[in-house]
Design an enzyme around this catalytic site. Structure first.
Site, short mmCIF file in Angstrom:
data_model
loop_
_atom_site.label_atom_id
_atom_site.label_comp_id
_atom_site.label_asym_id
_atom_site.label_seq_id
_atom_site.Cartn_x
_atom_site.Cartn_y
_atom_site.Cartn_z
CB SER A 13 146.81 -25.62 92.24
OG SER A 13 145.90 -25.30 92.86
CG ASN A 14 141.28 -27.38 93.52
OD1 ASN A 14 141.24 -27.20 95.17
ND2 ASN A 14 141.40 -25.85 93.29
NE ARG A 91 132.20 -21.00 77.64
CZ ARG A 91 132.21 -20.07 77.25
NH1 ARG A 91 133.27 -19.47 77.55
NH2 ARG A 91 131.45 -20.06 76.78
CG ASN A 107 131.99 -26.06 90.97
OD1 ASN A 107 133.44 -26.25 90.04
ND2 ASN A 107 131.16 -24.57 91.59
CG HIS A 109 131.67 -20.90 94.70
ND1 HIS A 109 132.06 -20.43 93.40
CD2 HIS A 109 131.13 -19.83 95.31
CE1 HIS A 109 131.83 -18.87 93.50
NE2 HIS A 109 131.37 -19.49 94.83
CG ASP A 145 128.98 -20.67 91.63
OD1 ASP A 145 129.66 -21.93 91.04
OD2 ASP A 145 128.96 -19.43 91.35
CD GLU A 174 139.40 -23.53 96.13
OE1 GLU A 174 139.86 -24.13 95.35
OE2 GLU A 174 139.91 -22.01 96.63
C1 GRF Z 1 140.16 -22.12 92.98
O1 GRF Z 1 139.65 -21.05 93.37
C2 GRF Z 1 138.72 -23.09 92.17
O2 GRF Z 1 138.44 -22.76 93.92
C3 GRF Z 1 138.16 -22.26 91.65
O3 GRF Z 1 139.00 -21.77 90.73
C4 GRF Z 1 139.82 -21.83 90.75
C5 GRF Z 1 141.05 -22.85 90.36
O4 GRF Z 1 142.34 -22.95 90.41
N1 GRF Z 1 137.11 -22.53 91.01
P1 GRF Z 1 143.34 -24.22 90.13
O5 GRF Z 1 142.96 -24.48 88.67
O6 GRF Z 1 142.89 -25.70 90.92
O7 GRF Z 1 144.51 -23.67 90.57
#
Ligand code: GRF
Length: 210
Positions: A13-14, A91, A107, A109, A145, A174
């Site tokens: 989704s991001n 990973r 990244n 987080h 992180d 996010e």
């Molecule tokens: C998100 O919450 C991100 O912060 C974390 O993993 C999740 C990934 O979600 N690292 P998506 O695959 O982008 O929907």
């Protein structure tokens, strides 16, 4: 045109939020590939819907971390990226990989770093009695992180929140935060000063979604 490669493990989704904002805001950039380590990851569907190349580097087919890292690096290098984004990539990357992409590896987080590195951030925030939770976009360094913080979004932790409810609230933040930070990067608006990241135009590097 700067070339962006997004590394994923799951839902994507991001990645989707970044692809959409890149097009909508006409960034001088293009997402050229989505690379994942899990067969069948939903993120591959997201990429396909947008006509973006995909590549699978299945970690289970590599006996060693070094072998996986080497293959991942080879595949990513094939797309000649200017920027590599970790978006739910589950990973841990080796030091060599991280150092080779230093300054162009980001990244997201799901916590307000430096609190709650690692997994289960939402449950741990609730258990700690936090009143604020959130997400952080940062440059990646070899320590998990950690790394210079580009931007953070904060959301309230509400009474009775479950980890799932809090996760949904943070995820919505996010989807605004990561594209914001990536947009700054590709438009050359970030300056790294020691361990601190500044926005050259003085934009607030903090999001407080309503
Ligand atoms: C998100 O919450 C991100 O912060 C974390 O993993 C999740 C990934 O979600 N690292 P998506 O695959 O982008 O929907």
């Amino acid at each position: 045109m700067q070339r962006i490669v997004i590394l994923v493990s799951g839902r994507g989704s991001n990645a989707q939020a970044i692809v959409q904002r890149c097009a909508a805001e006409r960034w001088p950039a293009q997402v050229v590939a989505v690379v994942g380590n899990r067969p069948g990851a939903a993120a591959f569907e997201v990429a396909a819907q947008h006509g973006i190349a995909t590549a699978l580097v299945d970690h289970r087919l590599h006996a060693s971390r070094e072998g996986f890292d080497a293959e991942l690096a080879r595949v990513i290098d094939g797309f000649a990226p200017d920027l590599v984004l970790l978006a739910g990539f589950m990973r841990i990357l080796g030091d060599g990989f991280v150092q080779r992409h230093a300054g162009r590896l980001l990244n997201i987080h799901p916590s307000l770093l430096p609190a709650f590195t690692g997994l289960h951030t939402h449950r741990r925030a609730i258990e700690a009695g936090c009143k604020l939770a959130g997400a952080t976009v940062h440059f990646v360094t070899p320590t998990l992180d950690h790394g210079p913080i580009i931007a953070q979004a904060a959301v309230p932790v509400l009474a009775g929140d479950t980890p799932e409810a809090l996760s949904d609230r943070v995820l919505a933040a996010e989807h605004r935060l990561y594209p914001l930070a990536v947009g700054w990067f590709v438009q050359g608006q970030l300056r790294l000063d020691g361990g601190t990241v500044h926005h050259t135009g003085g934009a607030a590097q903090l999001l407080l979604p309503a």
